[in-house]
Design a protein around this motif. Structure first.
Motif, PDB file in Angstrom:
ATOM      1  N   ALA A 279       0.833  -1.205   0.000  1.00  0.00           N
ATOM      2  CA  ALA A 279       0.000   0.000   0.000  1.00  0.00           C
ATOM      3  C   ALA A 279       0.866   1.254   0.000  1.00  0.00           C
ATOM      4  O   ALA A 279       0.526   2.261  -0.645  1.00  0.00           O
ATOM      5  CB  ALA A 279      -0.924  -0.006   1.217  1.00  0.00           C
ATOM      6  N   ALA A 280       2.007   1.210   0.719  1.00  0.00           N
ATOM      7  CA  ALA A 280       2.913   2.356   0.740  1.00  0.00           C
ATOM      8  C   ALA A 280       3.509   2.608  -0.638  1.00  0.00           C
ATOM      9  O   ALA A 280       3.631   3.763  -1.076  1.00  0.00           O
ATOM     10  CB  ALA A 280       4.021   2.119   1.767  1.00  0.00           C
ATOM     11  N   VAL A 281       3.887   1.534  -1.336  1.00  0.00           N
ATOM     12  CA  VAL A 281       4.412   1.677  -2.695  1.00  0.00           C
ATOM     13  C   VAL A 281       3.350   2.274  -3.612  1.00  0.00           C
ATOM     14  O   VAL A 281       3.626   3.196  -4.404  1.00  0.00           O
ATOM     15  CB  VAL A 281       4.885   0.322  -3.239  1.00  0.00           C
ATOM     16  CG1 VAL A 281       5.239   0.420  -4.716  1.00  0.00           C
ATOM     17  CG2 VAL A 281       6.095  -0.167  -2.447  1.00  0.00           C
ATOM     18  N   ALA A 308      -4.245   6.958  10.864  1.00  0.00           N
ATOM     19  CA  ALA A 308      -4.296   6.725  12.309  1.00  0.00           C
ATOM     20  C   ALA A 308      -5.630   6.123  12.727  1.00  0.00           C
ATOM     21  O   ALA A 308      -5.685   5.206  13.558  1.00  0.00           O
ATOM     22  CB  ALA A 308      -4.049   8.038  13.053  1.00  0.00           C
ATOM     23  N   ALA A 309      -6.716   6.636  12.172  1.00  0.00           N
ATOM     24  CA  ALA A 309      -8.049   6.179  12.577  1.00  0.00           C
ATOM     25  C   ALA A 309      -8.255   4.695  12.304  1.00  0.00           C
ATOM     26  O   ALA A 309      -9.007   4.020  13.027  1.00  0.00           O
ATOM     27  CB  ALA A 309      -9.123   7.004  11.857  1.00  0.00           C
ATOM     28  N   SER A 310      -7.564   4.163  11.276  1.00  0.00           N
ATOM     29  CA  SER A 310      -7.728   2.742  10.970  1.00  0.00           C
ATOM     30  C   SER A 310      -7.233   1.863  12.111  1.00  0.00           C
ATOM     31  O   SER A 310      -7.724   0.744  12.297  1.00  0.00           O
ATOM     32  CB  SER A 310      -6.973   2.395   9.673  1.00  0.00           C
ATOM     33  OG  SER A 310      -5.580   2.567   9.840  1.00  0.00           O
ATOM     34  N   LEU A 311      -6.278   2.365  12.902  1.00  0.00           N
ATOM     35  CA  LEU A 311      -5.766   1.562  14.012  1.00  0.00           C
ATOM     36  C   LEU A 311      -6.807   1.374  15.110  1.00  0.00           C
ATOM     37  O   LEU A 311      -6.775   0.378  15.834  1.00  0.00           O
ATOM     38  CB  LEU A 311      -4.514   2.222  14.598  1.00  0.00           C
ATOM     39  CG  LEU A 311      -3.266   2.227  13.701  1.00  0.00           C
ATOM     40  CD1 LEU A 311      -2.111   2.891  14.423  1.00  0.00           C
ATOM     41  CD2 LEU A 311      -2.888   0.820  13.288  1.00  0.00           C
ATOM     42  N   LEU A 323      -8.570  -7.797   8.795  1.00  0.00           N
ATOM     43  CA  LEU A 323      -7.502  -6.899   9.227  1.00  0.00           C
ATOM     44  C   LEU A 323      -6.741  -6.324   8.036  1.00  0.00           C
ATOM     45  O   LEU A 323      -6.198  -5.212   8.113  1.00  0.00           O
ATOM     46  CB  LEU A 323      -6.535  -7.665  10.134  1.00  0.00           C
ATOM     47  CG  LEU A 323      -5.664  -6.882  11.110  1.00  0.00           C
ATOM     48  CD1 LEU A 323      -6.520  -6.147  12.115  1.00  0.00           C
ATOM     49  CD2 LEU A 323      -4.716  -7.847  11.818  1.00  0.00           C
ATOM     50  N   LEU A 324      -6.709  -7.067   6.948  1.00  0.00           N
ATOM     51  CA  LEU A 324      -5.903  -6.654   5.800  1.00  0.00           C
ATOM     52  C   LEU A 324      -6.395  -5.360   5.136  1.00  0.00           C
ATOM     53  O   LEU A 324      -5.571  -4.534   4.728  1.00  0.00           O
ATOM     54  CB  LEU A 324      -5.819  -7.792   4.785  1.00  0.00           C
ATOM     55  CG  LEU A 324      -5.111  -9.058   5.291  1.00  0.00           C
ATOM     56  CD1 LEU A 324      -5.013 -10.086   4.188  1.00  0.00           C
ATOM     57  CD2 LEU A 324      -3.727  -8.723   5.838  1.00  0.00           C
ATOM     58  N   TYR A 330      -4.037   1.944   6.363  1.00  0.00           N
ATOM     59  CA  TYR A 330      -2.945   2.503   7.158  1.00  0.00           C
ATOM     60  C   TYR A 330      -1.699   2.741   6.301  1.00  0.00           C
ATOM     61  O   TYR A 330      -1.102   3.824   6.328  1.00  0.00           O
ATOM     62  CB  TYR A 330      -2.597   1.575   8.322  1.00  0.00           C
ATOM     63  CG  TYR A 330      -1.394   2.051   9.093  1.00  0.00           C
ATOM     64  CD1 TYR A 330      -1.501   3.093  10.001  1.00  0.00           C
ATOM     65  CD2 TYR A 330      -0.138   1.487   8.868  1.00  0.00           C
ATOM     66  CE1 TYR A 330      -0.390   3.565  10.674  1.00  0.00           C
ATOM     67  CE2 TYR A 330       0.977   1.942   9.548  1.00  0.00           C
ATOM     68  CZ  TYR A 330       0.838   2.981  10.441  1.00  0.00           C
ATOM     69  OH  TYR A 330       1.942   3.449  11.098  1.00  0.00           O
ATOM     70  N   GLY A 331      -1.283   1.744   5.525  1.00  0.00           N
ATOM     71  CA  GLY A 331      -0.077   1.876   4.715  1.00  0.00           C
ATOM     72  C   GLY A 331      -0.199   2.969   3.673  1.00  0.00           C
ATOM     73  O   GLY A 331       0.743   3.724   3.442  1.00  0.00           O
ATOM     74  N   PHE A 332      -1.379   3.080   3.043  1.00  0.00           N
ATOM     75  CA  PHE A 332      -1.565   4.062   1.975  1.00  0.00           C
ATOM     76  C   PHE A 332      -1.568   5.487   2.519  1.00  0.00           C
ATOM     77  O   PHE A 332      -0.772   6.334   2.100  1.00  0.00           O
ATOM     78  CB  PHE A 332      -2.874   3.772   1.236  1.00  0.00           C
ATOM     79  CG  PHE A 332      -3.081   4.627   0.014  1.00  0.00           C
ATOM     80  CD1 PHE A 332      -2.645   4.180  -1.226  1.00  0.00           C
ATOM     81  CD2 PHE A 332      -3.705   5.860   0.090  1.00  0.00           C
ATOM     82  CE1 PHE A 332      -2.823   4.957  -2.364  1.00  0.00           C
ATOM     83  CE2 PHE A 332      -3.887   6.641  -1.036  1.00  0.00           C
ATOM     84  CZ  PHE A 332      -3.443   6.190  -2.263  1.00  0.00           C
ATOM     85  N   PHE A 333      -2.451   5.762   3.477  1.00  0.00           N
ATOM     86  CA  PHE A 333      -2.618   7.146   3.918  1.00  0.00           C
ATOM     87  C   PHE A 333      -1.464   7.624   4.795  1.00  0.00           C
ATOM     88  O   PHE A 333      -1.128   8.822   4.784  1.00  0.00           O
ATOM     89  CB  PHE A 333      -3.956   7.311   4.639  1.00  0.00           C
ATOM     90  CG  PHE A 333      -5.130   7.303   3.703  1.00  0.00           C
ATOM     91  CD1 PHE A 333      -5.394   8.387   2.891  1.00  0.00           C
ATOM     92  CD2 PHE A 333      -5.951   6.183   3.603  1.00  0.00           C
ATOM     93  CE1 PHE A 333      -6.462   8.382   2.013  1.00  0.00           C
ATOM     94  CE2 PHE A 333      -7.027   6.162   2.729  1.00  0.00           C
ATOM     95  CZ  PHE A 333      -7.283   7.264   1.927  1.00  0.00           C
TER      96      PHE A 333
END
Length: 435
Positions: A279-281, A308-311, A323-324, A330-333
């Motif tokens: 997601a970060a990529v 943050a809110a996804s956590l 969870l995925l 989380y990874g994207f935003f």
């Protein structure tokens, strides 16, 4: 053609020779870091060390990072950044080469590995702020956003995915001496790429003369500049507090949540981490292909808040597979917010840029271990739920406060010819030295 235009924007920073060399050095060093992350425990075990000895090695590297990061910021402002980065890479190459020689002629002791880890941490603390401060010297300001997106893509791929996978393969087929040599060579190649950069010939917004002028600005004046810009210190504090709230629960409590409540194992946790990396990529590629929005700072805060809110929802999902999607969010935003922030903080004047970045680094480095300690003091379902919910909801409240207290409308994306505080460029210079 829209697609070709997006690709052109993504790769525009690589049109500049000096940035290509810098980017190549960054790619090589990040791959080396990813390999070393996986290989280090096996190197420590081959020296006869156990979990306590490995903790000493990891702790020594962390001490080197935290204790030298402000020094790195000062060096990045006082001396040519190309030289600071190159010599820090050379120091890492030298200490790993010495470690390889010791390993070759005799038995490698744990204390030698601890000493080398400290030097590697110190070198990273010196090269890191200098590298972040150097990027604006190498590319035009309109390409700065795309350059940070490119570097974020490399970091996610090299440190989270390709580097660890390569490290696992190398550990399986090579001995510890070969792995040490390979990591040393990676630093040597990175230093060589930096050495080939022509000083003062970059295409960035800051000339080589700016670095000479930077040496006349004291640390006190740099801090005075930092705290004189409300948007700057408020956002540094914001990001530091969010790391304090979130990094410990992610690193300490999440594995136990997956293995206990969701019935998963180490492979499931690895899959969660890999999904955040993918997601970060994706986020970095999307950002690099798009023109920076005008409401740059506001979107940065909103992206961080969404990540943050996804956590807060993690502790309520009934199965691992649900969870995925949260890992994707989380990874994207989080990556979107990080790229925006890296670009925004690089627009401060060159004379103080290294020290401002090093203060930001110090907040991140110092609060992550503290967050892990806090997460480790409690146990049980109630404690875990409380920690994750606070980590997901408090950033939302902090964002609302920041949006009201800081004039984010005055902040413009890089390339529009307006300094971040919304004042004329001449008024944004660092304070003049005291006679």
């Amino acid at each position: 053609m829209p697609r070709s235009r997006h690709l052109y924007r993504s790769l525009a920073p690589l049109r500049h020779r000096d940035y290509r060399l810098f980017f190549l050095s960054y790619l090589i060093s990040m791959l080396g870091d990813g390999v070393w992350l996986v290989a280090l425990p096996w190197v420590a075990m081959e020296t006869g060390g156990g979990s306590s000895e490995l903790a000493m090695v990891v702790g020594a590297e962390a001490v080197g990072l935290i204790s030298c990061v402000l020094v790195g910021g000062a060096l990045a402002d006082r001396y040519p950044r190309r030289r600071v980065i190159g010599w820090s890479f050379a120091a890492s190459f030298a200490v790993l080469g010495l470690l390889a020689v010791v390993h070759l002629v005799g038995d490698l002791a744990v204390w030698q590995l601890v000493g080398a880890a400290f030097v590697l941490g110190a070198s990273a603390a010196i090269s890191g702020p200098a590298s972040d401060a150097f990027t604006p010297d190498l590319v035009p300001e309109e390409n700065l956003h795309s350059a940070n997106a490119l570097e974020s893509t490399v970091r996610a791929l090299a440190v989270r995915m390709v580097g660890p996978a390569l490290g696992g393969v190398l550990v399986a087929v090579l001995d510890s001496l070969s792995i040490i040599v390979i990591n040393a060579v990676s630093f040597g190649l990175a230093a060589l790429c930096v050495a080939l950069i022509r000083p003062g010939a970059g295409a960035g917004v800051v000339s080589g003369e700016g670095e000479q002028e930077a040496g006349t600005v004291s640390y006190r004046q740099a801090l005075r500049y930092l705290f004189g810009k409300r948007w700057l210190w408020v956002l540094i504090v914001w990001s530091g507090v969010v790391l304090l709230l979130q990094s410990g629960p992610r690193q300490v409590l999440l594995p136990f949540l997956i293995s206990g409540r969701l019935g998963g194992d180490a492979r499931d946790y690895g899959l969660f981490v890999a999904v955040t990396g993918v997601a970060a990529v994706a986020a970095s590629l999307v950002l690099g292909a798009r023109k920076p929005p005008r409401d740059y700072a506001r979107r940065m805060l909103l992206a961080w808040t969404a990540g943050a809110a996804s956590l807060a929802l993690i502790v309520f999902v009934p199965s691992f597979w649900l969870l995925l999607p949260l890992a994707v969010v989380y990874g994207f935003f989080s990556t979107v917010g990080n790229v925006y922030w890296s670009t925004l903080v690089q627009t401060v004047p060159s004379a103080v840029r290294g020290r401002v970045i090093s203060v930001d680094w110090l907040g991140s480095l110092a609060l992550v271990p503290l967050s892990a300690v806090i997460a480790g003091v409690g146990s049980g379902r109630t404690f875990t739920v409380t920690v994750f919910v606070l980590g997901g909801t408090l950033p939302v409240l902090m964002t609302l406060a920041a949006l009201r207290w800081v004039d984010l409308k005055a902040l413009r994306p890089p390339g529009e010819g307006v300094e971040p505080a919304g004042e004329p460029v001449a008024e944004e210079r660092a304070p003049q030295p005291v006679s």
